[in-house]
Design a protein around this motif. Sequence first.
Motif, short mmCIF file in Angstrom:
data_model
loop_
_atom_site.label_atom_id
_atom_site.label_comp_id
_atom_site.label_asym_id
_atom_site.label_seq_id
_atom_site.Cartn_x
_atom_site.Cartn_y
_atom_site.Cartn_z
N ASP A 168 -5.91 -11.38 1.94
CA ASP A 168 -6.91 -11.28 0.86
C ASP A 168 -6.84 -12.41 -0.16
O ASP A 168 -7.68 -12.46 -1.07
N ARG A 195 -12.54 -13.14 5.72
CA ARG A 195 -12.92 -11.84 5.13
C ARG A 195 -14.41 -11.57 5.40
O ARG A 195 -14.80 -10.45 5.74
N HIS A 249 0.81 -1.22 0.00
CA HIS A 249 0.00 0.00 0.00
C HIS A 249 0.85 1.27 0.00
O HIS A 249 0.33 2.36 0.22
N HIS A 284 -7.21 -7.11 10.62
CA HIS A 284 -6.66 -7.36 9.28
C HIS A 284 -6.88 -8.82 8.96
O HIS A 284 -6.76 -9.68 9.83
MG MG Z 1 -6.05 -5.84 2.55
#
Ligand code: MG
Length: 141
Positions: free
Chosen positions: A120, A87, A54, A117
Amino acid sequence: MSIQRTLSIIKPDATRRSLVGKINAKIEDAGLVIIAQKMLRLTKEQAKAFYKIHEERSFYEDLCSNMVKGPIVVQVLEGDNAVKVYRDTMGATNPANAEPGTIRHEFGESIDLNSVHGSDAPETAAQEIAFFFSQIEICRE
Ligand code: MG
Ligand code: CDP
């Protein structure tokens, strides 16, 4: 059936509010098994390395600052389809958009203080697990 592992982090905003037990209950109620877990405090350098993907994003600096504000709990979760199951259990990144019953809906304060967190994808899960855990720390081999 596809047994997977995923990395979970209970972020500083959640450890500060003593939410580890409540978040772990949601994880276990979702059928995921906590096969490794430890509390630690990240350095800024470690937070930046973990979130390197990121680094071009506008929120990167604030994200890394928030991750070093207090202790975190890092966990390896195992179960059928664990990456997606976790998720779904976390809910949307922005707690305002998260479904009722999800961790972020129940406990998240804002998009930048969203309590947890989760990896993904299986590939990122493997990298993120290796970032925090050695083989000897992971049960259920
Ligand atoms: Mg992420
Ligand atoms: O954590 P998740 O995978 O749902 O979201 P992400 O897009 O990978 O972003 C990583 C983290 O950056 C989020 O969990 C938020 O804490 C933070 N973030 C933020 O502060 N502002 C945004 N617009 C997007 C993400």
